[in-house]
Design a protein around this motif. Structure first.
Motif, short mmCIF file in Angstrom:
data_model
loop_
_atom_site.label_atom_id
_atom_site.label_comp_id
_atom_site.label_asym_id
_atom_site.label_seq_id
_atom_site.Cartn_x
_atom_site.Cartn_y
_atom_site.Cartn_z
N PHE A 98 48.19 34.95 46.59
CA PHE A 98 48.33 35.41 45.34
C PHE A 98 47.41 34.50 44.35
CE2 PHE A 98 52.09 35.92 48.35
CZ PHE A 98 52.56 37.12 47.75
N THR A 99 46.74 35.32 43.78
CA THR A 99 45.60 35.05 42.82
C THR A 99 45.89 34.96 41.55
OG1 THR A 99 44.56 37.13 42.91
CG2 THR A 99 43.68 35.71 44.44
N THR A 100 47.18 35.74 41.10
CA THR A 100 47.79 35.98 39.91
C THR A 100 49.34 36.15 40.02
OG1 THR A 100 45.49 37.03 39.18
CG2 THR A 100 47.73 37.35 37.39
N VAL A 101 50.00 35.46 39.07
CA VAL A 101 51.46 35.24 38.94
C VAL A 101 51.84 35.16 37.52
CG1 VAL A 101 51.50 34.16 41.10
CG2 VAL A 101 51.70 32.84 39.18
N ARG A 102 53.16 35.96 37.38
CA ARG A 102 53.60 35.94 36.11
C ARG A 102 54.90 34.89 36.17
NH1 ARG A 102 57.28 40.37 32.81
NH2 ARG A 102 57.94 40.50 34.96
N ASP A 103 54.83 33.75 35.54
CA ASP A 103 55.93 32.59 35.56
C ASP A 103 56.98 32.89 34.70
OD1 ASP A 103 56.36 29.68 37.01
OD2 ASP A 103 57.24 29.72 35.11
N SER A 353 49.15 45.91 35.63
CA SER A 353 49.34 46.76 34.40
C SER A 353 50.54 46.00 33.54
CB SER A 353 49.70 48.10 34.62
OG SER A 353 48.69 48.60 35.22
N LEU A 354 51.64 45.46 34.16
CA LEU A 354 52.61 44.86 33.47
C LEU A 354 52.00 43.53 32.64
CD1 LEU A 354 55.32 44.21 32.73
CD2 LEU A 354 56.01 43.32 34.78
N PHE A 355 51.28 42.66 33.47
CA PHE A 355 50.69 41.52 32.80
C PHE A 355 49.95 42.09 31.21
CE2 PHE A 355 50.23 39.70 37.43
CZ PHE A 355 51.62 39.69 37.40
N GLU A 356 49.23 42.99 31.47
CA GLU A 356 48.44 43.41 30.54
C GLU A 356 49.17 43.65 29.08
OE1 GLU A 356 46.20 46.80 31.61
OE2 GLU A 356 44.98 45.62 32.83
N LEU A 357 50.56 43.77 29.05
CA LEU A 357 51.21 43.75 27.94
C LEU A 357 51.42 42.53 27.05
CD1 LEU A 357 54.99 45.42 29.18
CD2 LEU A 357 52.86 46.51 28.07
N ALA A 358 50.98 41.28 27.74
CA ALA A 358 50.76 40.19 26.93
C ALA A 358 49.71 40.30 25.92
CB ALA A 358 50.41 39.12 28.00
N GLY A 359 49.00 41.24 25.87
CA GLY A 359 48.00 41.75 24.69
C GLY A 359 47.09 40.42 24.54
N ASP A 360 46.93 39.87 23.14
CA ASP A 360 46.09 38.72 23.02
C ASP A 360 46.50 37.45 23.59
OD1 ASP A 360 44.58 40.37 21.12
OD2 ASP A 360 45.55 39.76 19.52
N ARG A 361 47.89 37.35 24.13
CA ARG A 361 48.19 36.16 24.78
C ARG A 361 47.84 36.09 26.20
NH1 ARG A 361 49.12 36.29 20.36
NH2 ARG A 361 47.50 34.49 20.58
N ASN A 362 46.99 37.17 26.63
CA ASN A 362 46.49 37.35 27.96
C ASN A 362 45.08 36.49 27.98
OD1 ASN A 362 45.39 37.76 30.24
ND2 ASN A 362 45.28 40.14 30.13
N THR A 363 45.00 35.33 28.60
CA THR A 363 43.85 34.61 28.41
C THR A 363 42.66 35.34 29.62
OG1 THR A 363 44.79 33.04 29.94
CG2 THR A 363 45.07 32.64 27.41
N TYR A 364 43.22 36.12 30.36
CA TYR A 364 42.21 36.77 31.36
C TYR A 364 41.82 38.01 30.88
CZ TYR A 364 44.96 33.07 33.55
OH TYR A 364 45.47 31.65 33.95
N ARG A 365 41.40 38.16 29.75
CA ARG A 365 40.86 39.71 29.15
C ARG A 365 39.48 39.78 29.63
NH1 ARG A 365 43.44 37.58 24.88
NH2 ARG A 365 41.82 37.66 23.69
N GLY A 366 38.76 38.83 30.19
CA GLY A 366 37.54 39.10 30.42
C GLY A 366 37.18 39.65 31.70
N GLY A 367 38.16 40.26 32.16
CA GLY A 367 37.97 41.02 33.51
C GLY A 367 39.25 41.80 33.81
#
Length: 415
Positions: A98-103, A353-367
């Motif tokens: 599991f390389t990415t999780v939403r806590d 795709s759900l994680f992307e709803l975080a918009g600017d709060r998504n710190t992994y937007r570089g990829g």
């Protein structure tokens, strides 16, 4: 990586005999023709030998701190132990693939920062910080005889360690939301109904008024992100959607009309394929609630598929550290409701795709997350057996995951 069968997280079939080039933390190229031999120093070449390469797995509903520690740890243990257990479990979770999780509740922003800096191994984390609850709600962990803070009492132990936040009324809800955002939340978690793990609230309860929920939604939106809500029942789900909530967590007691309403609103249903053995409650009241929740699982999945609801997958394992490894088996359980390929899409690009709803709060937007494509984060797993043919492969990562790579860094390599 040479001669692999690539499942890119999006398509229905693998690209066979492919070479995949990872560089600088990203996927640089995916080719059906062999790349020229690269003799540069420091280049690691992995012979895939026709194994299957999939994106790193994702989990849309974890409690890293909540499941790395038992209730006794929260109530009595030193704070340092809580964080130490959380960091240790983060490393084990990454080694399960599991390389990415939403806590969805817990003070994981500091843990995320340490992992992102490379101090410790662990998945990428989208933290919610403290679960926000009304008094007597699902995330009220105070004792029944404690005086509410509104009447001059002090916060509970779980509030002191930022696992929960009790807030009643619009002003306090706004403050609680803004507090979590200040602490680094990617999205906001509200609890809007009863739950099996909580002491005071029958499943049928409605928690938080429309105005309180709407205030949280507006405060999150002002920060460019969204609200996700713990809720099971039709009435609770309807109120949440009417107030602008973007992600329904659980929903196991929904009826078909409510599932259709989720689809019409374009909201997400973040489900867990619960079975009764996933959680153990010693008292009969909570055990009965757990049974009722689990009995709704299959029907809600059926309706979600029929009405084309955007459905994410998560585990929601909580307060039972010994059960943490069940995460892998719960991922494989998706095959009871979906085809193998559709299940793998949910576990990779779907959740992402759900994680992307975080918009600017998504710190992994570089990829891009959850896919194997040019420019995506280099989060991949090389499997010994084909999970598209048998999803149970992912239930045993120790035996079946030959290579795990996160951000271009090799976490595991048995070849």
């Amino acid at each position: 990586m040479r001669n692999v069968r690539v499942f890119d997280g999006v398509g229905d079939k693998t690209l066979d005999g492919a070479d995949v080039l990872l560089e600088g933390g990203h996927v640089v190229a995916v080719s059906s023709s062999p790349f020229a031999q690269d003799q540069a120093d420091g280049v690691l070449e992995i012979a895939g030998d026709d194994r299957v390469l999939i994106p790193g797995l994702t989990d849309a509903h974890v409690h890293l701190m909540g499941n790395a520690n038992a209730m006794a740890d929260f109530l009595e243990g030193p704070t340092g132990v809580l964080y130490g257990n959380t960091i240790a479990e983060a490393g084990r979770m990454l080694r399960r693939g599991f390389t990415t999780v939403r806590d969805m509740g817990g003070d994981t922003a500091p843990v995320k920062a340490l992992i992102d800096r490379g101090e410790f191994e662990g998945p990428r984390i989208f933290p919610s910080q403290a679960m926000i609850s009304q008094t007597s709600g699902h995330a009220d962990f105070s004792f029944v005889y404690d005086v509410p803070e509104e009447f001059g009492g002090r916060p509970s132990r779980t509030e002191d360690i930022h696992f929960t936040r009790v807030a009643d009324g619009v002003p306090r809800v706004l403050t609680a939301v803004r507090e979590q955002l200040r602490q680094g939340a990617s999205q906001i978690k509200l609890t809007l109904g009863g739950g099996a793990a909580s002491m005071y609230d029958p499943l049928s309860t409605l928690q938080y008024t429309f105005d309180e929920i709407r205030a949280a939604v507006e405060a999150a939106s002002d920060y460019g992100t969204y609200v996700a809500t713990h809720v099971y029942t039709p009435a609770g789900i309807t109120r949440a959607i009417d107030a602008g909530v973007r992600s329904i967590e659980h929903g196991h007691l929904a009826d078909e009309a409510t599932v259709r309403r989720i689809a019409e609103a374009g909201a997400w249903l973040s489900m867990q394929p619960f079975a009764e053995e996933d959680h153990h409650y010693p008292d009969p009241v909570r055990a009965a609630k757990n049974t009722e929740i689990c009995q709704g699982t299959a029907q809600v999945y059926e309706w979600a598929i029929a009405h084309e609801v955007k459905t994410a997958w998560g585990t929601d394992l909580l307060l039972e550290p010994q059960a943490a490894a069940r995460q892998s088996a719960m991922a494989a359980r998706l095959a009871e409701y979906y085809s193998n390929v559709d299940a793998l899409k949910i576990l990779t690009s779907g959740n992402a795709s759900l994680f992307e709803l975080a918009g600017d709060r998504n710190t992994y937007r570089g990829g891009k997350l959850g896919v194997i494509a040019e420019g995506a984060w280099a989060d991949v797993i090389l499997t010994e057996k084909d999970p598209l043919a048998d999803l149970s492969v992912i239930a045993d990562p120790d035996a079946n995951f030959a290579v795990i790579i996160k951000g271009g860094q090799v976490v595991k390599n048995t070849l």
